[in-house]
Scaffold this motif. Structure first.
Motif, short mmCIF file in Angstrom:
data_model
loop_
_atom_site.label_atom_id
_atom_site.label_comp_id
_atom_site.label_asym_id
_atom_site.label_seq_id
_atom_site.Cartn_x
_atom_site.Cartn_y
_atom_site.Cartn_z
N ALA A 73 -38.11 58.44 42.60
CA ALA A 73 -38.33 57.79 43.89
C ALA A 73 -39.59 56.92 43.91
O ALA A 73 -39.74 56.06 44.78
N GLY A 74 -40.50 57.12 42.95
CA GLY A 74 -41.73 56.34 42.93
C GLY A 74 -41.57 54.96 42.31
O GLY A 74 -42.47 54.11 42.42
N LEU A 75 -40.44 54.72 41.65
CA LEU A 75 -40.21 53.41 41.05
C LEU A 75 -39.80 52.41 42.13
O LEU A 75 -39.23 52.77 43.16
N ASP A 76 -40.07 51.14 41.86
CA ASP A 76 -39.63 50.08 42.75
C ASP A 76 -38.11 50.16 42.93
O ASP A 76 -37.38 50.44 41.98
N ALA A 77 -37.64 49.89 44.14
CA ALA A 77 -36.21 50.03 44.44
C ALA A 77 -35.35 49.16 43.53
O ALA A 77 -34.26 49.57 43.10
N GLU A 78 -35.83 47.96 43.22
CA GLU A 78 -35.05 47.08 42.35
C GLU A 78 -34.97 47.63 40.93
O GLU A 78 -33.94 47.51 40.26
N VAL A 79 -36.05 48.24 40.47
CA VAL A 79 -36.06 48.84 39.13
C VAL A 79 -35.08 50.00 39.08
O VAL A 79 -34.29 50.14 38.14
N ARG A 80 -35.12 50.84 40.12
CA ARG A 80 -34.18 51.97 40.17
C ARG A 80 -32.73 51.48 40.15
O ARG A 80 -31.89 52.01 39.42
N ALA A 81 -32.46 50.47 40.97
CA ALA A 81 -31.09 49.95 41.04
C ALA A 81 -30.66 49.36 39.69
O ALA A 81 -29.52 49.54 39.25
N HIS A 82 -31.59 48.65 39.02
CA HIS A 82 -31.28 48.06 37.71
C HIS A 82 -30.99 49.14 36.68
O HIS A 82 -30.02 49.03 35.91
N HIS A 83 -31.80 50.19 36.66
CA HIS A 83 -31.59 51.28 35.71
C HIS A 83 -30.27 52.00 35.98
O HIS A 83 -29.55 52.37 35.05
N GLN A 84 -29.96 52.17 37.26
CA GLN A 84 -28.70 52.84 37.59
C GLN A 84 -27.51 51.98 37.16
O GLN A 84 -26.52 52.51 36.63
N ARG A 85 -27.59 50.67 37.38
CA ARG A 85 -26.49 49.79 36.95
C ARG A 85 -26.31 49.87 35.44
O ARG A 85 -25.17 49.90 34.95
N ARG A 86 -27.41 49.88 34.69
CA ARG A 86 -27.31 49.96 33.24
C ARG A 86 -26.65 51.27 32.81
O ARG A 86 -25.81 51.29 31.91
N PHE A 87 -27.06 52.36 33.47
CA PHE A 87 -26.47 53.65 33.13
C PHE A 87 -24.97 53.65 33.38
O PHE A 87 -24.20 54.18 32.56
N LEU A 88 -24.54 53.06 34.49
CA LEU A 88 -23.13 53.06 34.84
C LEU A 88 -22.31 52.12 33.97
O LEU A 88 -21.15 52.40 33.66
N ARG A 89 -22.91 51.02 33.54
CA ARG A 89 -22.12 49.96 32.91
C ARG A 89 -22.31 49.83 31.41
O ARG A 89 -21.54 49.13 30.75
N GLU A 90 -23.32 50.47 30.86
CA GLU A 90 -23.53 50.40 29.41
C GLU A 90 -23.22 51.75 28.78
O GLU A 90 -23.27 52.78 29.42
N ASP A 91 -22.89 51.71 27.50
CA ASP A 91 -22.65 52.96 26.76
C ASP A 91 -23.97 53.49 26.20
O ASP A 91 -24.86 52.72 25.84
N GLY A 92 -24.08 54.81 26.13
CA GLY A 92 -25.19 55.43 25.40
C GLY A 92 -26.53 55.45 26.08
O GLY A 92 -27.55 55.71 25.43
N ILE A 93 -26.60 55.21 27.40
CA ILE A 93 -27.87 55.26 28.12
C ILE A 93 -28.21 56.71 28.45
O ILE A 93 -27.37 57.47 28.93
N VAL A 94 -29.46 57.10 28.19
CA VAL A 94 -29.96 58.41 28.59
C VAL A 94 -30.87 58.21 29.80
O VAL A 94 -31.92 57.58 29.69
N MET A 95 -30.46 58.71 30.95
CA MET A 95 -31.26 58.57 32.16
C MET A 95 -32.15 59.79 32.31
O MET A 95 -31.66 60.92 32.38
N VAL A 96 -33.45 59.57 32.32
CA VAL A 96 -34.42 60.65 32.52
C VAL A 96 -34.86 60.57 33.98
O VAL A 96 -35.40 59.55 34.42
N ALA A 97 -34.61 61.64 34.74
CA ALA A 97 -34.70 61.49 36.19
C ALA A 97 -35.15 62.77 36.88
O ALA A 97 -35.07 63.87 36.32
N THR A 98 -35.63 62.59 38.09
CA THR A 98 -35.76 63.70 39.02
C THR A 98 -34.40 63.86 39.70
O THR A 98 -33.49 63.06 39.48
N ILE A 99 -34.26 64.86 40.56
CA ILE A 99 -32.97 65.05 41.23
C ILE A 99 -32.66 63.94 42.22
O ILE A 99 -31.61 63.94 42.84
N ALA A 100 -33.58 62.96 42.36
CA ALA A 100 -33.28 61.78 43.18
C ALA A 100 -32.09 61.02 42.61
O ALA A 100 -31.47 60.22 43.29
N PHE A 101 -31.78 61.27 41.34
CA PHE A 101 -30.68 60.57 40.68
C PHE A 101 -29.50 61.51 40.48
O PHE A 101 -29.67 62.64 40.03
N GLY A 102 -28.33 61.05 40.83
CA GLY A 102 -27.16 61.81 40.42
C GLY A 102 -26.08 62.02 41.45
O GLY A 102 -24.92 61.88 41.14
#
Length: 597
Positions: free
Chosen positions: A260-289
């Motif tokens: 939650a401390g990351l900029d909203a655009e950065v979070r959204a970009h990382h989430q899009r990459r996780f959803l749309r690319e293969d092999g991404i490891v998302m390291v997260a707090t429970i804010a993600f998921g």
């Protein structure tokens, strides 16, 4: 004779039959009745309201808490030829207006909306002027004020029944123990609704718990089995997220941080990459998921202890939604217990809530230290009896040895008592093992009768003993400083009235090299066709700017590769290919197969 529900399932979604309670739920809702559905992640909850929405006149209104989930669901439905849309803050004003007009014209089969928007006077007025097929309340556990995903807006959703009493409602969740189930029914005015409860078991997930001993290296070694695969690593704090993401990137993993401390655009970009690319490891707090609909997450790892069994179950449930083999890996130590207890005591919650949080933490500790089948212990937390060993957890695959630890426990408890119940585990272990440190001398603990009486056991074994004494309720960890205190139950052990069998520490059990089969299992002869189909899917996804899995799941591609359909009629018989996908992609799929030969 095929029922309308089954005909819709086959024509639109491409499946020949419903699973489990799906058909009963679909027909119950389509007939205009309310339902409360508890079904594990990956078991097909969405179909339970999507099919009735297509069978009933009007638009199905789906209350969903997360923007990412809405986008994914709508993308997937449009691939099937379903008229679906969403309304949330990501839309520009003119785009939102177009969706609203489509709703009023009756041009939508399903509309996804956030609870905050649904409860506005403007949107309620819009619904008054629309034909509503049904209301679906997804992630219904968010209504629980005692839960880990509480959303205050969910408390107001009872008004749907008050305002539209003749419109059927369905509330769905994958995460609710019996008290939460009752709370959902009461708060959403669904006490009279028929309840459909499926098994909470996720048989494709392997559960493993390891004792923390350099968590970074332990995580790295575990992830090497999943190189190139998508997964989630959960940490307790933002700082830990950044540290582990950086470390994994240095180790060659495609790792991204999310908190939650990351900029909203950065979070959204990382989430899009996780959803749309293969092999991404998302390291997260429970804010993600929550609401992440990605089916091919092959592992969920916790490098810190979660806060409750419910939270752990929901987070691990994000692995293997496609039904293929996946891994849930948890690494924890006594320090995690100290930190979580501090968080509970320092919170602004009332004493009743704190007491509940302590009980939930104790329940999870019991799971971690149990020598019983993990699945049995996990499902018991949801009121479900699992009648046999699962064969797919660390305790089943490599049963833990136990030992009579009565004497060691007596030494440990006595040392805690004689040192004043004011010190943490490391200090007490130093006393037991006869450390000659300056602090031991300053405290005068080199003169205690328990000084040096534990030299026969190494520090790792003593840490295991203390961890299990806490899990057994024989020791308490004081929240502020992590000091250990005896409980009433410790008396029987100290007096020799109770024998104690504890798990024997195994320095990271190897499961006899029986590491989990991971991902979609494809026969060697079918691999060239499978890879060609994956390449085609990736190309189609790029062309449409959607995640690859909304076009075809890996399991569907595997079936195509195995069956080698030669015609569109052959392809239509593959599960997961409905009429719209057959018309849209059929020829290109057959071309891709033909090119491989």
């Amino acid at each position: 004779m095929s029922s309308p529900a089954l005909e819709t399932l086959q024509r639109v979604f491409g499946y020949s039959a419903f699973r489990g309670h799906q058909q009963a739920i679909v027909e119950h809702l389509a007939a205009g009745h309310d339902a409360l559905v508890l079904m594990p992640t990956g078991a097909g909850k969405s179909l339970c309201y999507q099919v009735p929405a297509l069978l009933r006149e009007g638009t199905g209104i789906v209350v969903s808490p997360l923007i990412a989930l809405m986008q994914d669901q709508v993308d997937a439905l449009r691939q099937l030829g379903v008229r679906a849309a969403f309304l949330n803050s990501s839309l520009a004003a003119d785009e939102a207006a177009q969706v609203e007009q489509a709703l009023l014209r009756g041009d939508l089969d399903l509309l996804y909306v956030a609870p905050e928007r649904l409860l506005t006077g403007r949107f309620l007025s819009l619904l008054d002027r629309s034909r509503i097929a049904l209301f679906a309340i997804d992630e219904a556990h968010c209504v629980s004020a005692w839960g880990h995903d509480f959303r205050r807006e969910y408390l107001e959703l009872a008004l749907l029944h008050e305002r539209w009493p003749d419109v059927p409602r369905i509330a769905l969740t994958a995460t609710a123990d019996p008290p939460t189930q009752r709370e959902i029914a009461e708060r959403l005015n669904l006490v009279e609704a028929q309840k459909f409860v499926s098994s909470f078991d996720r048989p494709n997930i392997r559960y493993t718990v390891v004792q923390k001993d350099n968590a970074r290296h332990q995580l790295r070694d575990m992830l090497r089995k999943h190189k190139g695969e998508a997964g989630i690593v959960y940490c307790l704090s933002r700082k830990r997220v950044e540290q582990f993401a950086d470390y994994l990137a240095e180790q060659g993993f495609n790792a991204l941080p999310y908190h939650a401390g990351l900029d909203a655009e950065v979070r959204a970009h990382h989430q899009r990459r996780f959803l749309r690319e293969d092999g991404i490891v998302m390291v997260a707090t429970i804010a993600f998921g929550m609401g992440i609909d990605k089916p091919d997450v092959r592992f969920v790892a916790h490098v810190d202890l979660p806060k409750s069994m419910e939270g752990y179950y929901q987070e691990t449930g994000r692995a293997g939604r496609d039904g293929e083999a996946a891994e849930a890996w948890l690494c924890y130590g006594l320090g995690d217990v100290v930190l979580l207890k501090q968080m509970i005591e320092q919170s602004e919650a009332g004493e009743d809530r704190k007491r509940l949080e302590r009980r939930k933490l104790d329940q999870l500790l019991g799971y971690c230290e149990s020598t019983q089948c993990r699945r049995q212990v996990l499902l018991a937390g949801f009121g479900e009896v699992y009648p046999h060993d699962c064969g797919n957890c660390d305790n089943c695959m490599s049963p833990a040895e136990t030992w009579d630890a009565t004497e060691a426990a007596q030494k440990a408890l006595s040392c805690v008592y004689r040192s004043g119940q004011r010190f943490g585990v490391n200090h007490v272990i130093d006393v037991l093992r006869g450390s000659e440190s300056e602090r031991i001398r300053q405290c005068g603990h080199d003169h205690l009768t328990t000084y040096g009486i534990g030299k026969d056991l190494d520090a790792t074994t003593w840490r295991s003993v203390f961890r299990q004494l806490v899990a057994c309720g024989l020791l308490e960890v004081e929240a502020e400083f992590g000091s250990l205190r005896l409980t009433e139950g410790s008396r029987a052990v100290l007096r020799g009235e109770r024998r104690l069998q504890l798990r024997k520490e195994q320095r990271e059990r190897r499961e006899r090299d029986r590491s989990p089969r991971s991902g979609v299992a494809v026969e060697a002869a079918d691999l060239p066709r499978f890879q060609a189909l994956r390449d085609l899917r990736a190309q189609l996804a790029r062309e449409q700017n959607v995640p690859a899995y909304v076009i075809f799941h890996d399991s569907t591609l595997r079936t195509i590769a195995e069956q080698q359909p030669a015609t569109l009629d052959d392809l239509a018989r593959v599960g997961g290919i409905g009429g719209a996908k057959l018309a849209r992609y059929g020829e290109r799929v057959l071309e891709a197969l033909g090119a491989v030969g």
